[in-house]
Design a protein around this motif. Sequence first.
Motif, mmCIF file in Angstrom:
data_model
loop_
_atom_site.group_PDB
_atom_site.id
_atom_site.type_symbol
_atom_site.label_atom_id
_atom_site.label_comp_id
_atom_site.label_asym_id
_atom_site.label_seq_id
_atom_site.Cartn_x
_atom_site.Cartn_y
_atom_site.Cartn_z
ATOM 1 N N ILE A 9 0.834 -1.206 0.000
ATOM 2 C CA ILE A 9 0.000 0.000 0.000
ATOM 3 C C ILE A 9 0.867 1.253 0.000
ATOM 4 C CG2 ILE A 9 -1.639 1.348 1.357
ATOM 5 C CD1 ILE A 9 -2.863 -1.305 2.288
ATOM 6 N N ALA A 10 1.914 1.252 0.833
ATOM 7 C CA ALA A 10 2.795 2.420 0.912
ATOM 8 C C ALA A 10 3.458 2.695 -0.434
ATOM 9 C CB ALA A 10 3.856 2.195 1.990
ATOM 10 N N THR A 11 3.930 1.644 -1.083
ATOM 11 C CA THR A 11 4.578 1.815 -2.383
ATOM 12 C C THR A 11 3.584 2.305 -3.428
ATOM 13 O OG1 THR A 11 6.132 0.046 -1.824
ATOM 14 C CG2 THR A 11 5.960 0.657 -4.144
ATOM 15 N N ALA A 12 2.367 1.788 -3.384
ATOM 16 C CA ALA A 12 1.320 2.246 -4.311
ATOM 17 C C ALA A 12 1.035 3.734 -4.116
ATOM 18 C CB ALA A 12 0.052 1.426 -4.105
ATOM 19 N N VAL A 13 1.076 4.192 -2.871
ATOM 20 C CA VAL A 13 0.840 5.614 -2.592
ATOM 21 C C VAL A 13 1.901 6.472 -3.281
ATOM 22 C CG1 VAL A 13 0.867 7.387 -0.788
ATOM 23 C CG2 VAL A 13 -0.406 5.265 -0.431
ATOM 24 N N PHE A 14 3.153 6.033 -3.224
ATOM 25 C CA PHE A 14 4.220 6.814 -3.853
ATOM 26 C C PHE A 14 4.094 6.796 -5.379
ATOM 27 C CE2 PHE A 14 6.187 6.547 0.334
ATOM 28 C CZ PHE A 14 6.710 7.828 0.461
ATOM 29 N N PHE A 15 3.635 5.705 -5.964
ATOM 30 C CA PHE A 15 3.357 5.681 -7.396
ATOM 31 C C PHE A 15 2.227 6.657 -7.722
ATOM 32 C CE2 PHE A 15 5.908 1.838 -7.779
ATOM 33 C CZ PHE A 15 6.366 1.919 -9.082
ATOM 34 N N PHE A 16 1.227 6.706 -6.858
ATOM 35 C CA PHE A 16 0.120 7.647 -7.061
ATOM 36 C C PHE A 16 0.630 9.084 -7.019
ATOM 37 C CE2 PHE A 16 -3.341 10.386 -5.783
ATOM 38 C CZ PHE A 16 -4.418 9.925 -6.521
ATOM 39 N N ILE A 17 1.488 9.386 -6.067
ATOM 40 C CA ILE A 17 2.042 10.730 -5.939
ATOM 41 C C ILE A 17 2.801 11.110 -7.204
ATOM 42 C CG2 ILE A 17 3.758 12.124 -4.703
ATOM 43 C CD1 ILE A 17 2.986 10.490 -2.175
ATOM 44 N N SER A 18 3.608 10.190 -7.700
ATOM 45 C CA SER A 18 4.384 10.447 -8.913
ATOM 46 C C SER A 18 3.483 10.778 -10.091
ATOM 47 C CB SER A 18 5.259 9.231 -9.237
ATOM 48 O OG SER A 18 5.915 9.392 -10.471
ATOM 49 N N GLY A 19 2.471 9.948 -10.310
ATOM 50 C CA GLY A 19 1.570 10.159 -11.438
ATOM 51 C C GLY A 19 0.723 11.403 -11.295
ATOM 52 N N PHE A 20 0.232 11.662 -10.096
ATOM 53 C CA PHE A 20 -0.668 12.804 -9.887
ATOM 54 C C PHE A 20 0.072 14.129 -10.022
ATOM 55 C CE2 PHE A 20 -3.674 15.638 -7.928
ATOM 56 C CZ PHE A 20 -4.911 15.052 -8.173
ATOM 57 N N ALA A 26 1.278 18.710 -16.389
ATOM 58 C CA ALA A 26 0.961 18.557 -17.802
ATOM 59 C C ALA A 26 -0.399 19.166 -18.145
ATOM 60 C CB ALA A 26 0.999 17.078 -18.190
ATOM 61 N N SER A 27 -1.337 19.099 -17.204
ATOM 62 C CA SER A 27 -2.686 19.597 -17.474
ATOM 63 C C SER A 27 -2.743 21.114 -17.603
ATOM 64 C CB SER A 27 -3.642 19.147 -16.361
ATOM 65 O OG SER A 27 -3.382 19.827 -15.138
ATOM 66 N N ARG A 28 -1.709 21.819 -17.133
ATOM 67 C CA ARG A 28 -1.731 23.287 -17.153
ATOM 68 C C ARG A 28 -0.668 23.878 -18.084
ATOM 69 N NH1 ARG A 28 -4.978 25.319 -13.094
ATOM 70 N NH2 ARG A 28 -5.060 27.105 -14.532
ATOM 71 N N ILE A 29 -0.045 23.057 -18.925
ATOM 72 C CA ILE A 29 0.972 23.565 -19.849
ATOM 73 C C ILE A 29 0.440 24.700 -20.723
ATOM 74 C CG2 ILE A 29 2.394 22.975 -21.863
ATOM 75 C CD1 ILE A 29 2.941 20.274 -20.582
ATOM 76 N N PRO A 30 -0.768 24.583 -21.300
ATOM 77 C CA PRO A 30 -1.267 25.702 -22.120
ATOM 78 C C PRO A 30 -1.361 27.011 -21.345
ATOM 79 C CG PRO A 30 -2.555 23.715 -22.534
ATOM 80 C CD PRO A 30 -1.692 23.431 -21.357
ATOM 81 N N MET A 84 9.322 21.801 -6.680
ATOM 82 C CA MET A 84 9.499 22.304 -8.044
ATOM 83 C C MET A 84 8.147 22.520 -8.727
ATOM 84 S SD MET A 84 12.683 22.826 -8.508
ATOM 85 C CE MET A 84 12.896 23.143 -6.744
ATOM 86 N N LEU A 85 7.177 21.642 -8.447
ATOM 87 C CA LEU A 85 5.837 21.831 -9.009
ATOM 88 C C LEU A 85 5.248 23.158 -8.557
ATOM 89 C CD1 LEU A 85 3.375 20.747 -10.569
ATOM 90 C CD2 LEU A 85 2.626 19.637 -8.438
ATOM 91 N N THR A 86 5.433 23.476 -7.288
ATOM 92 C CA THR A 86 4.953 24.763 -6.770
ATOM 93 C C THR A 86 5.641 25.931 -7.458
ATOM 94 O OG1 THR A 86 4.538 23.757 -4.594
ATOM 95 C CG2 THR A 86 4.666 26.148 -4.688
ATOM 96 N N LEU A 87 6.954 25.809 -7.678
ATOM 97 C CA LEU A 87 7.708 26.890 -8.301
ATOM 98 C C LEU A 87 7.308 27.097 -9.758
ATOM 99 C CD1 LEU A 87 11.303 26.359 -6.844
ATOM 100 C CD2 LEU A 87 9.568 28.016 -6.143
ATOM 101 N N ILE A 88 6.928 26.022 -10.451
ATOM 102 C CA ILE A 88 6.482 26.161 -11.842
ATOM 103 C C ILE A 88 5.297 27.120 -11.914
ATOM 104 C CG2 ILE A 88 5.369 24.951 -13.774
ATOM 105 C CD1 ILE A 88 7.020 22.500 -13.033
#
Length: 389
Positions: A9-20, A26-30, A84-88
């Motif tokens: 479960i813990a590892t799945a959470v980190f995969f979720f974090i990566s993808g999300f 990517a959803s806000r590039i425009p 870095m996401l915040t800084l973008i």
Amino acid sequence: MSKPRSARIATAVFFFISGFSFSSWASRIPDIQRRLALNKAELGFFLLALPTGLVLTLPVTGYLLQRYSSRNIMMIGVLVFNLMLTLIGVVSLPWQLGLVLFCFGSSRNLMNISVNAQSVAVQALYKRSIITTFHGVWSLAGFAAAALGAVMVDYRMAPSRHFLFVSLAMTVMAFLAFRDSPHLPPSREANTKRFIWPDRHLLKYGLISFAVMACEGTMYDWSNIYFQEAVHPPEKLIAAGYVIYMIAMTTGRFTGDGVVNKLGVPTMIRYSGILVLCGFMVAALMPYTISTSIGFLMIGFGVSCVVPLVLRMATQTTSMGSGPAIAAVSTVGYMGFLIVPPLIGFIAEAAGLRWAFALMAMFGLLITVLILQVKESTQTTTIKESIKA
């Protein structure tokens, strides 16, 4: 010893974090493009900073994983990635975007290589295959983030506030899951090599990853364009090809473990290569809405499980620690993601998209041929015994 279910479960959470987190950007590039007044060429130039940062730091990640536990590297990667996401969201000049995206890619590399090492460790706790499900979680997270991004755009939420909200939520999730993540001691070969490159044995796995990630990158960048320019469907169906591909890939990742448990890893990868080969050929030879959709469906299923299975095999058949081995294989694999999609543009300009997609079928053949030259190993006890609570 970590409990298998808690560690999973813990590892799945980190995969979720990566993808999300990644799909949120990517959803806000425009919106970022409009705010910085970038044309397409300028945007493409600065977007290249992300994969450049990712690829250039792959050997460094392998070195770090020789010295420190993958769970610690993973956590640092998550924290920097979300920073870095915040800084973008707050950059005001184009050069700032390029710099932050370089760091964004570098931290994503730290996180992704480490979380893949964690997934291999969790897999060692199970007799049946469970590793492809983690990548299915990544895909679901991407869908969820894209949907949230659409809502944020609809409500005209500024990217800065959107990214800050996502970063805080993902950071909290990371701290909650960290306790149950497996502890993998550094490799016994720690401090021997500063940069990790695949040896002759691991190079075969790296080339398989190269082929698969080249296909993934091509589908991400060119599937909609192929539908528009080669298939010529009704306007409302232009995005259908990409959606079909993504649904097939996500479904394949959630169902792949059951198939692996019946067929074995090498056979699964061989059939995956055949699906990729046939999928691209169907799309190239029969550029019609239904046939191309079927081809994209085959490609989605074909690429869905190969990378996690290849990483699993690579760590089982080498004396190198799991983290450095994954970094070594990924060094070659990510080159496919970085190099091949831009080349498709040159080929398409010279000969047409149909010829470009027909050439992509050769990567399916490469996967099928290379997997015949490697054998699955059952040497999982070393990883399993090294996991500590």
